[in-house]
Design a protein around this motif. Structure first.
Motif, mmCIF file in Angstrom:
data_model
loop_
_atom_site.group_PDB
_atom_site.id
_atom_site.type_symbol
_atom_site.label_atom_id
_atom_site.label_comp_id
_atom_site.label_asym_id
_atom_site.label_seq_id
_atom_site.Cartn_x
_atom_site.Cartn_y
_atom_site.Cartn_z
ATOM 1 N N SER A 45 42.852 19.620 -26.659
ATOM 2 C CA SER A 45 43.077 20.413 -27.551
ATOM 3 C C SER A 45 42.011 20.844 -28.402
ATOM 4 O O SER A 45 42.100 22.226 -28.625
ATOM 5 N N ASP A 94 43.435 24.166 -26.363
ATOM 6 C CA ASP A 94 44.683 25.317 -27.551
ATOM 7 C C ASP A 94 43.267 25.598 -28.349
ATOM 8 O O ASP A 94 43.829 26.342 -28.512
ATOM 9 N N LEU A 110 48.486 29.833 -28.549
ATOM 10 C CA LEU A 110 48.272 28.649 -27.126
ATOM 11 C C LEU A 110 48.919 28.871 -25.471
ATOM 12 O O LEU A 110 49.278 30.031 -25.539
ATOM 13 N N ARG A 164 47.013 25.877 -19.484
ATOM 14 C CA ARG A 164 46.089 24.643 -20.196
ATOM 15 C C ARG A 164 45.920 23.708 -19.238
ATOM 16 O O ARG A 164 44.592 23.118 -18.904
#
Length: 77
Positions: free
Chosen positions: A17, A20, A30, A36
């Motif tokens: 998180s 993000d 995002l 990621r």
């Protein structure tokens, strides 16, 4: 970048998180799946896999720094 890393870590929640949050805060979007995964890998490498807050905050601050000097950040519309 250190302050951003600390704030991202304080967000808590699910693993990733913080990644993000940094992307959304700095780039207005995002991260894509590949971004990621790379960011999480970078954090794991830089923290040595440690889960103590100091090591994680330092690793996340490096990610924040990388995003701040990215071309996408510099030319954000």
């Amino acid at each position: 970048s250190a302050l951003l890393g600390k704030r991202a870590l304080e967000r808590g929640g699910l693993a990733g998180s913080e990644v993000d949050w940094l992307y959304e805060t700095l780039l207005g979007r995002l991260p894509r799946h590949e971004e990621r995964q790379r960011a999480l890998g970078l954090i794991a490498d830089l923290s040595g896999g440690a889960e103590d807050p100091a090591s994680l905050a330092e690793a996340i601050s490096h990610l924040a720094h990388l995003l701040l000097v990215s071309t996408e950040f510099l030319y954000l519309e």
